[in-house]
Motif scaffolding. Sequence first.
Motif, PDB file in Angstrom:
ATOM      1  N   SER A 185       2.689 -22.551 -11.672  1.00 57.21           N
ATOM      2  CA  SER A 185       4.115 -22.302 -11.848  1.00 57.21           C
ATOM      3  C   SER A 185       4.911 -22.843 -10.670  1.00 57.21           C
ATOM      4  O   SER A 185       4.604 -22.541  -9.512  1.00 57.21           O
ATOM      5  CB  SER A 185       4.375 -20.795 -11.990  1.00 57.21           C
ATOM      6  OG  SER A 185       5.744 -20.501 -11.823  1.00 57.21           O
ATOM      7  N   SER A 239      14.176 -10.939 -16.940  1.00 53.68           N
ATOM      8  CA  SER A 239      13.096 -11.323 -17.856  1.00 53.68           C
ATOM      9  C   SER A 239      13.659 -11.753 -19.199  1.00 53.68           C
ATOM     10  O   SER A 239      13.201 -12.731 -19.810  1.00 53.68           O
ATOM     11  CB  SER A 239      12.134 -10.148 -18.050  1.00 53.68           C
ATOM     12  OG  SER A 239      11.571  -9.744 -16.817  1.00 53.68           O
ATOM     13  N   CYS A 249       6.597 -19.987  -8.614  1.00 46.49           N
ATOM     14  CA  CYS A 249       5.659 -19.326  -7.701  1.00 46.49           C
ATOM     15  C   CYS A 249       5.471 -20.172  -6.447  1.00 46.49           C
ATOM     16  O   CYS A 249       5.481 -19.648  -5.325  1.00 46.49           O
ATOM     17  CB  CYS A 249       4.322 -19.124  -8.404  1.00 46.49           C
ATOM     18  SG  CYS A 249       3.007 -18.583  -7.291  1.00 46.49           S
ATOM     19  N   ARG A 305       4.000 -15.665 -15.307  1.00 52.25           N
ATOM     20  CA  ARG A 305       4.659 -16.689 -16.119  1.00 52.25           C
ATOM     21  C   ARG A 305       3.962 -16.769 -17.473  1.00 52.25           C
ATOM     22  O   ARG A 305       2.749 -16.950 -17.550  1.00 52.25           O
ATOM     23  CB  ARG A 305       4.612 -18.048 -15.418  1.00 52.25           C
ATOM     24  CG  ARG A 305       5.374 -19.139 -16.181  1.00 52.25           C
ATOM     25  CD  ARG A 305       6.864 -18.871 -16.181  1.00 52.25           C
ATOM     26  NE  ARG A 305       7.597 -19.761 -17.073  1.00 52.25           N
ATOM     27  CZ  ARG A 305       8.050 -20.957 -16.726  1.00 52.25           C
ATOM     28  NH1 ARG A 305       7.821 -21.422 -15.511  1.00 52.25           N
ATOM     29  NH2 ARG A 305       8.730 -21.678 -17.587  1.00 52.25           N
ATOM     30  N   ARG A 306       4.728 -16.626 -18.517  1.00 50.84           N
ATOM     31  CA  ARG A 306       4.170 -16.692 -19.871  1.00 50.84           C
ATOM     32  C   ARG A 306       4.920 -17.745 -20.674  1.00 50.84           C
ATOM     33  O   ARG A 306       5.027 -18.896 -20.307  1.00 50.84           O
ATOM     34  CB  ARG A 306       4.287 -15.310 -20.551  1.00 50.84           C
ATOM     35  CG  ARG A 306       3.482 -14.200 -19.818  1.00 50.84           C
ATOM     36  CD  ARG A 306       2.044 -14.162 -20.278  1.00 50.84           C
ATOM     37  NE  ARG A 306       1.222 -13.296 -19.439  1.00 50.84           N
ATOM     38  CZ  ARG A 306       1.116 -11.976 -19.574  1.00 50.84           C
ATOM     39  NH1 ARG A 306       1.830 -11.363 -20.480  1.00 50.84           N
ATOM     40  NH2 ARG A 306       0.307 -11.291 -18.793  1.00 50.84           N
ATOM     41  N   ARG A 313      17.062 -20.026 -21.656  1.00 49.33           N
ATOM     42  CA  ARG A 313      16.488 -20.547 -20.415  1.00 49.33           C
ATOM     43  C   ARG A 313      17.530 -21.264 -19.555  1.00 49.33           C
ATOM     44  O   ARG A 313      17.532 -21.124 -18.333  1.00 49.33           O
ATOM     45  CB  ARG A 313      15.331 -21.502 -20.754  1.00 49.33           C
ATOM     46  CG  ARG A 313      14.640 -22.154 -19.569  1.00 49.33           C
ATOM     47  CD  ARG A 313      13.931 -21.156 -18.665  1.00 49.33           C
ATOM     48  NE  ARG A 313      13.015 -20.298 -19.337  1.00 49.33           N
ATOM     49  CZ  ARG A 313      11.746 -20.597 -19.630  1.00 49.33           C
ATOM     50  NH1 ARG A 313      11.271 -21.781 -19.330  1.00 49.33           N
ATOM     51  NH2 ARG A 313      10.966 -19.715 -20.233  1.00 49.33           N
ATOM     52  N   CYS A 328       0.104 -14.685  -8.098  1.00 50.04           N
ATOM     53  CA  CYS A 328       0.761 -15.476  -9.131  1.00 50.04           C
ATOM     54  C   CYS A 328      -0.175 -16.587  -9.579  1.00 50.04           C
ATOM     55  O   CYS A 328      -1.366 -16.576  -9.265  1.00 50.04           O
ATOM     56  CB  CYS A 328       2.064 -16.059  -8.587  1.00 50.04           C
ATOM     57  SG  CYS A 328       1.816 -17.149  -7.159  1.00 50.04           S
ATOM     58  N   HIS A 354       4.254 -12.555  -9.816  1.00 45.84           N
ATOM     59  CA  HIS A 354       4.979 -13.462 -10.697  1.00 45.84           C
ATOM     60  C   HIS A 354       4.092 -13.781 -11.891  1.00 45.84           C
ATOM     61  O   HIS A 354       3.041 -14.413 -11.765  1.00 45.84           O
ATOM     62  CB  HIS A 354       5.352 -14.759  -9.971  1.00 45.84           C
ATOM     63  CG  HIS A 354       6.113 -15.708 -10.830  1.00 45.84           C
ATOM     64  ND1 HIS A 354       5.555 -16.851 -11.357  1.00 45.84           N
ATOM     65  CD2 HIS A 354       7.389 -15.672 -11.291  1.00 45.84           C
ATOM     66  CE1 HIS A 354       6.459 -17.493 -12.087  1.00 45.84           C
ATOM     67  NE2 HIS A 354       7.580 -16.803 -12.066  1.00 45.84           N
ATOM     68  N   LYS A 388       4.617 -21.850 -20.849  1.00 46.24           N
ATOM     69  CA  LYS A 388       3.515 -22.382 -20.031  1.00 46.24           C
ATOM     70  C   LYS A 388       2.142 -22.152 -20.677  1.00 46.24           C
ATOM     71  O   LYS A 388       1.212 -22.927 -20.452  1.00 46.24           O
ATOM     72  CB  LYS A 388       3.514 -21.701 -18.651  1.00 46.24           C
ATOM     73  CG  LYS A 388       4.718 -22.066 -17.784  1.00 46.24           C
ATOM     74  CD  LYS A 388       4.630 -23.471 -17.284  1.00 46.24           C
ATOM     75  CE  LYS A 388       5.791 -23.813 -16.369  1.00 46.24           C
ATOM     76  NZ  LYS A 388       5.730 -25.176 -15.859  1.00 46.24           N
ATOM     77  N   THR A 416       8.989 -11.906 -14.052  1.00 43.38           N
ATOM     78  CA  THR A 416       8.326 -12.447 -15.235  1.00 43.38           C
ATOM     79  C   THR A 416       9.354 -12.944 -16.244  1.00 43.38           C
ATOM     80  O   THR A 416      10.500 -12.480 -16.267  1.00 43.38           O
ATOM     81  CB  THR A 416       7.423 -11.388 -15.899  1.00 43.38           C
ATOM     82  OG1 THR A 416       6.802 -11.939 -17.066  1.00 43.38           O
ATOM     83  CG2 THR A 416       8.210 -10.141 -16.282  1.00 43.38           C
ATOM     84  N   ASP A 417       8.933 -13.881 -17.088  1.00 42.99           N
ATOM     85  CA  ASP A 417       9.793 -14.363 -18.172  1.00 42.99           C
ATOM     86  C   ASP A 417       9.454 -13.680 -19.496  1.00 42.99           C
ATOM     87  O   ASP A 417       9.954 -14.067 -20.551  1.00 42.99           O
ATOM     88  CB  ASP A 417       9.673 -15.885 -18.313  1.00 42.99           C
ATOM     89  CG  ASP A 417       8.248 -16.345 -18.561  1.00 42.99           C
ATOM     90  OD1 ASP A 417       7.340 -15.486 -18.566  1.00 42.99           O
ATOM     91  OD2 ASP A 417       8.022 -17.557 -18.752  1.00 42.99           O
ATOM     92  N   VAL A 454      16.483 -16.602 -11.829  1.00 37.38           N
ATOM     93  CA  VAL A 454      15.433 -17.330 -11.112  1.00 37.38           C
ATOM     94  C   VAL A 454      15.732 -17.395  -9.620  1.00 37.38           C
ATOM     95  O   VAL A 454      14.811 -17.346  -8.776  1.00 37.38           O
ATOM     96  CB  VAL A 454      15.231 -18.747 -11.714  1.00 37.38           C
ATOM     97  CG1 VAL A 454      16.360 -19.675 -11.367  1.00 37.38           C
ATOM     98  CG2 VAL A 454      13.910 -19.342 -11.266  1.00 37.38           C
TER      99      VAL A 454
END
Length: 574
Positions: free
Chosen positions: A465, A429, A468, A361-362, A437, A461, A359, A365, A404-405, A446
């Motif tokens: 998050s 993604s 996660c 996350r970008r 979102r 991960c 996972h 965050k 992943t986003d 999600v």
Amino acid sequence: MRQWKIALGMLAIWLCIVLYMTISVPSGQETASRTERNLAKAMEELEKLNKQNKELQQLMAQFKESSLLNNQPVNTEVKQLQSRLQKASDDLSFFSEKADMSPRALTAEEEQARRKAENTMTELWYFLESQLNKIEKNLDKAHVSSLRRNLEGYRRTMLEDFEQLRAANKANEWRLEKSKELGDLVQRRFEYLQNPVDCKKAKKVVCNLHKGCGFGCQLHHIAYCLIAGYAMERTLILESKGWRYSPKGWESVFQPLSKTCTEAGSRSRKPWGSSQKDMDKYLAIDLPIVDSLHPRPDFMPLSVPEDLAEELSTFHGDPAVWWIGQVITYLLRMQPDIEKDVLNTGKKMGFKNTIVGLHVRRTDKINLEAAYHSIEEYMSHVKEFYDQLERKHPNIARRVYLATDDANVLPDAKLKYPGYTFISDITISQSAGLGTRYTDSSLRGVIIDIYYLARCDFLVCTFSSQVCRVAYEVMQTLHGDASKYFRSLDDVFYYGGQNAHDLRIIEAHQSDGDNVMEIQPGDRVGIAGNHWDGYSKGTNRRTGVSGLFPSYKAENPVIGVKMPTYPDVPRKKS
């Protein structure tokens, strides 16, 4: 007669061995290491005895046949010998079945001893790896690389040793059985609590879903509300109309939290108050968001129900995470059409085990709640997982479920790691981007990611998050003990709004500079994070000093808090 005497002598020795083994079966009070050694030794002896048994049976058959050919009667002693031999053979068969029966109940002492040894080994490796990285800059790189390879060999062999110890008495099967049994009890308690016979008379807690954050954060908000309801023996009423993810509300996506009670009513409602006694007078209590919860009750995570604590701490390495996982599991029961879509998506993607969940996350965050971590940092732990697994399963397919986003992560991973098969849905993604979102497609994405990340064999991960952490929590309900099935690149596990997380020091350490503080057995240290280099950071409650301390010299105590035991819900499902 010589054959008869040999057979009798061998039988006597054999019976003594069987008797010795029978009385030497390890009791539940012995330590884990002694138990495993004795069991392994017993199984080795059984193999020898089985072979010896066959030889004795053949010898007796030959002796009997020889007697009949020579017209010699088979006397009473020989008949008694045959009878005793058959009885011993039956005893051996019975003991073989007992030695191999599954699973043997383990004690808390055995499991704690194993976990401590595994934790010490893990933290030692983090320390050695960190030190090697530091000295590599000043020493011959070839020498350090050779040393690293040797140490990795030791580590992998030790991991296999632990796995063999677990397999020797089928401990993993026992843990899974206990987890399912206790999990079933908890789910039925939730069902009982949430479906009162008379909704008008039932006491309730009211929870508003509209907390200004993402899905994982909102899910943890409802989980806190359900925990509060469980601890106060009140049915949870969720107000979710106009939900930012789905305007029709929570129950348009997930199953109703209650089939018999959907409204709190306007009479006799009171906001969260100052005392439990005062709140008991009211039919319904309005819960605030967890950030505004005051006074903070003792039932908040990382606490667990007292009546489950001892059993949980025996089979699971982190009871608080297992408990939260059960709460999340009850909340995430999907509507049939949603569940069908999730399962069909998994089939289309080709999801199957063995697989590692990644996972990444970008977006929103980075530099706010978490630091940037390259795909190489994640994949180094994926590689370690498969390198270890390949020792027993050569040429195993290296599969990764990538959530992943950031839509750029998947092509980058495929380009840099051609030896791995990446399972992912690029549309998820894309829908997780900041501009989309809070849409139906984003919510769908999600839910799918959480579902399949939880069903991976290992999770890499960032615990900063929420998604996660949700996946890790749910993962606990699908295994006997999955508390070590992860590698976080930043935080240790935590629950937003949790009570103070204190570790208990079990071994002294003197301050030796470099921000390393002094600790003594019995000290409580408020954990601020694990540096994954053999050291953790925290504040010593006794001295008030903050600093680093060796991670292996502390343990995570289980905090059992008195909550209702729901006696109307039977231990076993009828």
